[in-house]
Design an enzyme around this catalytic site. Structure first.
Site, short mmCIF file in Angstrom:
data_model
loop_
_atom_site.label_atom_id
_atom_site.label_comp_id
_atom_site.label_asym_id
_atom_site.label_seq_id
_atom_site.Cartn_x
_atom_site.Cartn_y
_atom_site.Cartn_z
N ASP A 92 6.27 7.72 -8.70
CA ASP A 92 5.88 6.94 -7.52
C ASP A 92 6.19 5.48 -7.81
O ASP A 92 5.51 4.84 -8.60
CB ASP A 92 4.39 7.11 -7.24
CG ASP A 92 4.03 8.50 -6.72
OD1 ASP A 92 4.86 9.43 -6.87
OD2 ASP A 92 2.92 8.66 -6.18
N LYS A 155 5.47 6.59 0.69
CA LYS A 155 4.04 6.61 0.38
C LYS A 155 3.40 5.32 0.86
O LYS A 155 3.99 4.25 0.73
CB LYS A 155 3.87 6.80 -1.13
CG LYS A 155 2.43 6.71 -1.65
CD LYS A 155 2.42 6.90 -3.17
CE LYS A 155 1.05 6.58 -3.76
NZ LYS A 155 1.04 6.77 -5.24
N LYS A 184 3.55 10.57 2.00
CA LYS A 184 2.34 10.67 1.18
C LYS A 184 1.31 9.63 1.62
O LYS A 184 1.61 8.45 1.69
CB LYS A 184 2.68 10.49 -0.30
CG LYS A 184 1.45 10.52 -1.22
CD LYS A 184 1.85 10.47 -2.69
CE LYS A 184 0.64 10.31 -3.60
NZ LYS A 184 1.01 10.30 -5.03
#
EC number: 4.1.2.4
Length: 220
Positions: A92, A155, A184
């Site tokens: 991430d 995300k 996400k």
């Protein structure tokens, strides 16, 4: 939605700077017990988690350029390459928020591409756009750049900045990237009701330190 289906949408997360080895071991034990998609930890803990989760379906996820996203692309690429070598299967990364807000789309695009290239298909790349710092227009641009760069997910948040995941932002991100890319929700997702609202808005992954509590809500 079944318990297993929900668990396989959750990245069980512990990114606190003061997280101890005992807490990381507990995180992995919970990951195994509940069958979460991954455990998400800071890079130092990747080898331990990879060892503890070996032979399970639970992946090791880690962070790149975290939490500010303000390092050079070359450094993020090295971080990503090292993380994969040590057992991470999802990364991430945080975008260069300042570059985005300065209109430097080329910098942001190349930053994401550097990480995508570094993992060489051995790990999923999720791009944290830090929605709390962006206008809606900037959120759309960030999602478009992540998609163009070949990332797998966008995300919402690091959890260290202002704000967290909102239904509005998840819906906006999903509309922007379409059905072919993951979205996400992360930051402030602490219970089943919130998790289901995010999924309803278009999220197909939830990042949360409260994964066990979220699943418990399904059984209540």
């Amino acid at each position: 939605m079944t318990r297993r289906e929900l668990a396989r949408m959750i990245d069980h997360t512990l990114l606190k700077p003061d997280a101890t080895e005992a807490q990381i071991r507990q995180l992995c034990a919970e990951g195994r017990e509940h069958g979460f998609m991954s455990v998400c930890v800071n890079p130092y803990w990747v080898p331990l988690c990879a060892e503890l989760l070996s032979g399970t379906e639970v992946k090791v996820c880690t962070t790149i350029g975290f939490p500010l996203g303000a390092n050079r692309s070359e450094i993020k690429a090295v971080e990503a390459e090292d993380a994969v070598a040590r057992g991470a299967r999802e990364v991430d990364m945080v975008i260069n928020v300042g570059a985005l807000k300065s209109g430097r789309r080329d910098v942001v695009l190349n930053d994401i591409r550097a990480v995508v290239s570094a993992v060489a298909g051995e790990a999923l790349v999720k791009v944290i756009i830090e929605t709390g710092l962006l206008t809606d227009e900037e959120k759309v641009i960030a999602c478009q750049l992540a998609q163009e760069a070949g990332a797998d997910f966008v995300k919402t948040s690091t959890g260290f900045g202002t704000g967290g995941a909102t239904v509005h932002d998840i819906a906006l991100m999903r509309r922007t990237v379409g059905a072919g890319m993951g979205v996400k929700a992360s930051g402030g997702v602490r219970d089943l009701e919130t998790a289901l609202a995010m999924i309803g808005a278009g999220a197909n992954r939830i990042g949360a330190s409260a994964g066990v509590a979220i699943l418990a809500g399904l059984e209540a």
